[in-house]
Design an enzyme around this catalytic site. Structure first.
Site, PDB file in Angstrom:
ATOM      1  N   LYS A 123       0.931  -1.477  -0.027  1.00 33.82           N
ATOM      2  CA  LYS A 123       0.133   0.091  -0.627  1.00 33.82           C
ATOM      3  C   LYS A 123       0.543   1.120  -0.233  1.00 33.82           C
ATOM      4  CE  LYS A 123      -2.846   2.804   2.653  1.00 33.82           C
ATOM      5  NZ  LYS A 123      -2.731   2.824   4.601  1.00 33.82           N
ATOM      6  N   ASP A 141      -6.882   2.390   1.503  1.00 35.36           N
ATOM      7  CA  ASP A 141      -6.828   2.689   3.268  1.00 35.36           C
ATOM      8  C   ASP A 141      -8.664   3.140   3.195  1.00 35.36           C
ATOM      9  OD1 ASP A 141      -8.336   4.743   1.939  1.00 35.36           O
ATOM     10  OD2 ASP A 141      -6.835   6.474   2.920  1.00 35.36           O
TER      11      ASP A 141
END
Ligand code: SF4
Length: 213
Positions: A123, A141
């Site tokens: 990420k 997220d």
């Protein structure tokens, strides 16, 4: 939860890109080094807080050269209002050491290479590349996850699975879609009391019945 149809997905894609093609992160940074550190610090922490704690950190350690030889306790003190600061302090020093030793002080702007740095997972690597290079990548997220589910784009249980679904469904303009979904989730489609009356996707939303509009 109903799923978005192919036509609806195209429409959601179009509206996000129209509104957010120039959107950028709200994290403040001046170069790739500051961006990687800011993104690493922002995990489980707000961008607002990172923007407060990062400037003194960058002033004391302006590049990986200085951070690589930093005292752990000094770094901890500078970032101790950020969640998980103990681990984050260890990781950013280790990250700086590897960038110095292996990459000659230059942040490697490559998905795989970035993930060899301490504390940098998929990420974080994607967020850095989306922001710095406008890369056609997605990162999920808490905001992107919520928005994707409310719009019927994903019913996946994890962020990684949601990312894969969004990549498959949207295919291109992923950088604008990522930035847009983060800002949309932060300011309009908020976790509590989403601002459905300001939303440009009400006709496509699969969740609004559950909220006070
Ligand atoms: S209508 Fe409300 S819940 Fe649905 S996407 Fe818009 S802000 Fe979110």
């Amino acid at each position: 939860m109903k799923k978005a149809t192919r036509k609806e997905i195209q429409e959601i894609h179009k509206r996000f890109v129209e509104r957010y093609s120039d959107a950028v992160t709200e994290l403040k940074y001046k170069n790739a080094y500051e961006l990687v550190i800011a993104v690493a610090l922002s995990a489980q922490c707000t961008d607002k807080r990172v923007n407060i704690i990062a400037p003194p950190l960058f002033e004391k350690y302006p590049s990986t050269k200085e951070l690589a030889v930093a005292e752990l306790d000094d770094v901890k003190k500078l970032i101790n209002s950020c969640s998980f600061f103990n681990n984050k302090a260890k990781n950013i020093i280790k990250m700086a050491q590897r960038v110095e030793e292996v990459y000659g002080g230059e942040i490697p702007m490559d998905e795989k290479e970035l993930q060899t740095l301490a504390g940098v997972g998929q990420k974080t690597a994607h967020v850095v590349m989306i922001e710095y290079l406008g890369a056609n990548l997605m990162a999920v997220d808490t905001h992107v996850f919520r928005v994707a589910h409310r719009l019927g784009l994903s019913d996946d249980k994890t962020a990684i699975a949601t990312e894969a679904t969004l990549v498959k469904k949207f295919k291109n303009d992923l950088h604008a879609l990522h930035q847009g979904m983060v800002l949309f989730g932060r300011y309009i489609c908020t976790a509590k009391n989403p601002k459905c009356d300001e939303c440009f996707l009400t006709d496509l939303c699969k969740s609004k019945e559950g909220f006070k509009v």
